[in-house]
Motif scaffolding. Sequence first.
Motif, PDB file in Angstrom:
ATOM      1  N   GLU A   1       0.805  -1.217   0.000  1.00 50.44           N
ATOM      2  CA  GLU A   1       0.000   0.000   0.000  1.00 50.44           C
ATOM      3  C   GLU A   1       0.839   1.268   0.000  1.00 50.44           C
ATOM      4  OE1 GLU A   1      -0.119  -1.438   4.382  1.00 50.44           O
ATOM      5  OE2 GLU A   1       0.106  -2.291   2.392  1.00 50.44           O
ATOM      6  N   MET A   2       2.163   1.122   0.115  1.00 47.66           N
ATOM      7  CA  MET A   2       3.043   2.285   0.111  1.00 47.66           C
ATOM      8  C   MET A   2       3.427   2.619  -1.329  1.00 47.66           C
ATOM      9  SD  MET A   2       3.382   3.407   3.108  1.00 47.66           S
ATOM     10  CE  MET A   2       2.923   2.863   4.748  1.00 47.66           C
ATOM     11  N   ILE A   3       2.720   3.561  -1.909  1.00 46.94           N
ATOM     12  CA  ILE A   3       2.957   3.905  -3.307  1.00 46.94           C
ATOM     13  C   ILE A   3       3.342   5.377  -3.430  1.00 46.94           C
ATOM     14  CG2 ILE A   3       1.471   2.089  -4.227  1.00 46.94           C
ATOM     15  CD1 ILE A   3      -0.781   4.094  -4.439  1.00 46.94           C
ATOM     16  N   GLY A   4       4.083   5.682  -4.490  1.00 48.56           N
ATOM     17  CA  GLY A   4       4.494   7.061  -4.750  1.00 48.56           C
ATOM     18  C   GLY A   4       5.450   7.620  -3.715  1.00 48.56           C
ATOM     19  N   LEU A   5       6.235   6.755  -3.075  1.00 45.44           N
ATOM     20  CA  LEU A   5       7.075   7.194  -1.957  1.00 45.44           C
ATOM     21  C   LEU A   5       8.132   8.209  -2.352  1.00 45.44           C
ATOM     22  CD1 LEU A   5       7.694   3.936   0.136  1.00 45.44           C
ATOM     23  CD2 LEU A   5       6.197   5.858   0.656  1.00 45.44           C
ATOM     24  N   ARG A   6       8.809   7.957  -3.470  1.00 39.33           N
ATOM     25  CA  ARG A   6       9.919   8.840  -3.858  1.00 39.33           C
ATOM     26  C   ARG A   6       9.438  10.273  -4.073  1.00 39.33           C
ATOM     27  NH1 ARG A   6      14.812   7.296  -5.431  1.00 39.33           N
ATOM     28  NH2 ARG A   6      14.922   8.999  -6.940  1.00 39.33           N
ATOM     29  N   ARG A   7       8.332  10.436  -4.772  1.00 37.32           N
ATOM     30  CA  ARG A   7       7.851  11.799  -5.039  1.00 37.32           C
ATOM     31  C   ARG A   7       7.353  12.462  -3.767  1.00 37.32           C
ATOM     32  NH1 ARG A   7       2.954  14.490  -6.971  1.00 37.32           N
ATOM     33  NH2 ARG A   7       3.624  16.449  -7.890  1.00 37.32           N
ATOM     34  N   LYS A   8       6.711  11.679  -2.900  1.00 40.78           N
ATOM     35  CA  LYS A   8       6.223  12.258  -1.647  1.00 40.78           C
ATOM     36  C   LYS A   8       7.373  12.842  -0.835  1.00 40.78           C
ATOM     37  CE  LYS A   8       3.434   8.638  -0.713  1.00 40.78           C
ATOM     38  NZ  LYS A   8       2.496   7.744   0.014  1.00 40.78           N
ATOM     39  N   ILE A   9       8.476  12.098  -0.767  1.00 38.86           N
ATOM     40  CA  ILE A   9       9.625  12.570   0.004  1.00 38.86           C
ATOM     41  C   ILE A   9      10.350  13.682  -0.737  1.00 38.86           C
ATOM     42  CG2 ILE A   9      11.861  11.902   0.962  1.00 38.86           C
ATOM     43  CD1 ILE A   9      10.680   9.152   1.500  1.00 38.86           C
ATOM     44  N   LYS A  10      10.531  13.520  -2.023  1.00 35.33           N
ATOM     45  CA  LYS A  10      11.253  14.505  -2.830  1.00 35.33           C
ATOM     46  C   LYS A  10      10.575  15.877  -2.789  1.00 35.33           C
ATOM     47  CE  LYS A  10      12.733  15.472  -7.583  1.00 35.33           C
ATOM     48  NZ  LYS A  10      12.729  14.979  -8.990  1.00 35.33           N
ATOM     49  N   ASN A  11       9.257  15.920  -2.889  1.00 34.17           N
ATOM     50  CA  ASN A  11       8.542  17.193  -2.987  1.00 34.17           C
ATOM     51  C   ASN A  11       8.216  17.823  -1.631  1.00 34.17           C
ATOM     52  OD1 ASN A  11       8.630  16.596  -5.662  1.00 34.17           O
ATOM     53  ND2 ASN A  11       6.443  16.773  -6.034  1.00 34.17           N
ATOM     54  N   SER A  12       8.393  17.074  -0.559  1.00 35.50           N
ATOM     55  CA  SER A  12       8.090  17.622   0.763  1.00 35.50           C
ATOM     56  C   SER A  12       9.086  18.717   1.136  1.00 35.50           C
ATOM     57  CB  SER A  12       8.126  16.510   1.814  1.00 35.50           C
ATOM     58  OG  SER A  12       9.444  16.007   1.958  1.00 35.50           O
ATOM     59  N   LYS A  13       8.631  19.664   1.943  1.00 36.51           N
ATOM     60  CA  LYS A  13       9.539  20.703   2.421  1.00 36.51           C
ATOM     61  C   LYS A  13      10.537  20.116   3.410  1.00 36.51           C
ATOM     62  CE  LYS A  13       9.781  25.354   4.331  1.00 36.51           C
ATOM     63  NZ  LYS A  13       8.994  26.536   4.783  1.00 36.51           N
ATOM     64  N   PHE A  14      10.041  19.216   4.256  1.00 35.84           N
ATOM     65  CA  PHE A  14      10.935  18.493   5.156  1.00 35.84           C
ATOM     66  C   PHE A  14      10.263  17.207   5.615  1.00 35.84           C
ATOM     67  CE2 PHE A  14       8.533  21.423   7.885  1.00 35.84           C
ATOM     68  CZ  PHE A  14       8.097  20.601   8.917  1.00 35.84           C
ATOM     69  N   MET A  15      11.087  16.293   6.135  1.00 36.74           N
ATOM     70  CA  MET A  15      10.610  15.032   6.680  1.00 36.74           C
ATOM     71  C   MET A  15      10.943  14.972   8.166  1.00 36.74           C
ATOM     72  SD  MET A  15       9.198  13.172   4.250  1.00 36.74           S
ATOM     73  CE  MET A  15       9.208  11.581   5.070  1.00 36.74           C
ATOM     74  N   VAL A  16      10.078  14.346   8.931  1.00 40.54           N
ATOM     75  CA  VAL A  16      10.326  14.119  10.350  1.00 40.54           C
ATOM     76  C   VAL A  16      10.351  12.617  10.592  1.00 40.54           C
ATOM     77  CG1 VAL A  16       9.461  14.427  12.701  1.00 40.54           C
ATOM     78  CG2 VAL A  16       9.198  16.268  11.026  1.00 40.54           C
ATOM     79  N   VAL A  17      11.348  12.145  11.306  1.00 37.32           N
ATOM     80  CA  VAL A  17      11.432  10.729  11.671  1.00 37.32           C
ATOM     81  C   VAL A  17      11.679  10.642  13.175  1.00 37.32           C
ATOM     82  CG1 VAL A  17      12.259   9.961   9.411  1.00 37.32           C
ATOM     83  CG2 VAL A  17      13.907  10.672  11.143  1.00 37.32           C
ATOM     84  N   ILE A  18      11.485   9.454  13.744  1.00 37.31           N
ATOM     85  CA  ILE A  18      11.584   9.327  15.198  1.00 37.31           C
ATOM     86  C   ILE A  18      12.895   8.709  15.661  1.00 37.31           C
ATOM     87  CG2 ILE A  18       9.078   9.187  15.423  1.00 37.31           C
ATOM     88  CD1 ILE A  18       9.400   6.160  15.830  1.00 37.31           C
TER      89      ILE A  18
ATOM     90  N   LYS B   1      17.092  17.400   4.581  1.00 40.51           N
ATOM     91  CA  LYS B   1      15.795  17.947   4.997  1.00 40.51           C
ATOM     92  C   LYS B   1      15.024  16.980   5.905  1.00 40.51           C
ATOM     93  CE  LYS B   1      13.020  16.473   0.986  1.00 40.51           C
ATOM     94  NZ  LYS B   1      12.051  16.950  -0.020  1.00 40.51           N
ATOM     95  N   THR B   2      15.728  16.036   6.499  1.00 41.97           N
ATOM     96  CA  THR B   2      15.089  15.097   7.414  1.00 41.97           C
ATOM     97  C   THR B   2      15.542  15.372   8.840  1.00 41.97           C
ATOM     98  OG1 THR B   2      14.968  13.391   5.694  1.00 41.97           O
ATOM     99  CG2 THR B   2      14.739  12.661   7.970  1.00 41.97           C
ATOM    100  N   TYR B   3      14.568  15.567   9.708  1.00 46.57           N
ATOM    101  CA  TYR B   3      14.855  15.918  11.102  1.00 46.57           C
ATOM    102  C   TYR B   3      14.354  14.821  12.040  1.00 46.57           C
ATOM    103  CZ  TYR B   3      15.430  20.448   8.876  1.00 46.57           C
ATOM    104  OH  TYR B   3      15.833  21.466   8.046  1.00 46.57           O
ATOM    105  N   ILE B   4      15.129  14.573  13.072  1.00 45.95           N
ATOM    106  CA  ILE B   4      14.754  13.565  14.065  1.00 45.95           C
ATOM    107  C   ILE B   4      14.030  14.243  15.222  1.00 45.95           C
ATOM    108  CG2 ILE B   4      15.615  11.818  15.672  1.00 45.95           C
ATOM    109  CD1 ILE B   4      18.046  11.511  13.783  1.00 45.95           C
ATOM    110  N   VAL B   5      12.785  13.863  15.409  1.00 42.65           N
ATOM    111  CA  VAL B   5      11.994  14.340  16.542  1.00 42.65           C
ATOM    112  C   VAL B   5      11.527  13.093  17.297  1.00 42.65           C
ATOM    113  CG1 VAL B   5       9.969  15.634  17.307  1.00 42.65           C
ATOM    114  CG2 VAL B   5      11.224  16.377  15.271  1.00 42.65           C
ATOM    115  N   ARG B   6      12.146  12.834  18.399  1.00 46.38           N
ATOM    116  CA  ARG B   6      11.873  11.584  19.118  1.00 46.38           C
ATOM    117  C   ARG B   6      10.538  11.651  19.854  1.00 46.38           C
ATOM    118  NH1 ARG B   6      16.636   9.064  18.425  1.00 46.38           N
ATOM    119  NH2 ARG B   6      18.500  10.387  18.276  1.00 46.38           N
ATOM    120  N   CYS B   7       9.917  10.499  19.967  1.00 46.56           N
ATOM    121  CA  CYS B   7       8.664  10.413  20.725  1.00 46.56           C
ATOM    122  C   CYS B   7       8.952  10.721  22.188  1.00 46.56           C
ATOM    123  CB  CYS B   7       8.065   9.013  20.602  1.00 46.56           C
ATOM    124  SG  CYS B   7       7.489   8.611  18.947  1.00 46.56           S
TER     125      CYS B   7
END
Length: 346
Positions: A171-188, A206-212
Amino acid sequence: MRKIAYLSNCFASISHTFMRREIAELRKLGVDISFYGIRPDIEKDIADDAVEDIFNRTFYLYFKKKEKILGWILDMIWSNVYFIFSSPIKYFSGFFSALLNEEKNIKDHLKLVYHFFVSARHAKRMKKQRIEHIHAHFINVSGTIAMYCSDLLGIPYSITAHSAGEADKKEMIGLRRKIKNSKFMVVISDYLKAYLIKSVYPCRDKTYIVRCGLDTSSYQPSKGHKYLFDKNAVRLLAVGRFVEKKGFEYLVRAAKLLKDSDISFRIDFLGGGPLLKKCRRISEKFGVSDVISFKGSKSPKEVKEYYENADIVIVPSVTAATGEMEGIPVVIMEALLMGVPVISTK
């Protein structure tokens, strides 16, 4: 005050407590947040006032049961017509981008085109609310709708990714464009950041770590907590949704090993999900249904009460067949703050 649209599959699910905590903290900082969901989803038996408030304030992409499907279809058509005439360049630029998407599987390809059309319903409301930024939780369909709303409105979007291994899920489709076009990504976690960079798209800058995180004042060890071996039966606790990556099936199977070793114990499972019935059947098959209780979904307050009465919290996370795995289970942090030992897989 900046206006932000928060977009997720749903906000009222008991498993999305971490998201509601984040929203509460942002509100304290004065951020104006509007809620956009995909499908209505609320477990009425465990809902509290805060959950009900968010549920009632969320605008859902798909109709609620009380709405007629014809009205939803007409609204979706009107939303697309609205953007064709009000923002033709943005509309057709987004349309052709969706039409020429990266997916080679015809079903996935058409699904992304469909998501573009239905996203106009959210985008039209966002424009009316003068939303300035869109933030999606989860990189699945929520991220897709955020991307297309961004195309239609010409405003930035960002995504919080929670689990590694999702790139291989069907069900994870279009991943590359979603990440490429985003202003930034947040991961945990650092691990998840490395995973996205290596497996999906080079997004290091453009990927930032914001821990839970947790409000530590809300999780304090109970003064009356009785610790391990203070009684005959060891009380084990497992909390979470019954999905493959949680590994609850293996804990049920392990219960037979404990029982065969003449160890006195009980296991309480808190949560629901698609694999709950399977785990019930396994407990009966292995003859451990007398020492296992499936308690169903519980409110955060009720979960704390179970922590207070547990000797050990078990977190048997595994890598699913799809490659999906846990991020950092919040239940580990909750249990430790409550003074309960945790046994988890590595």
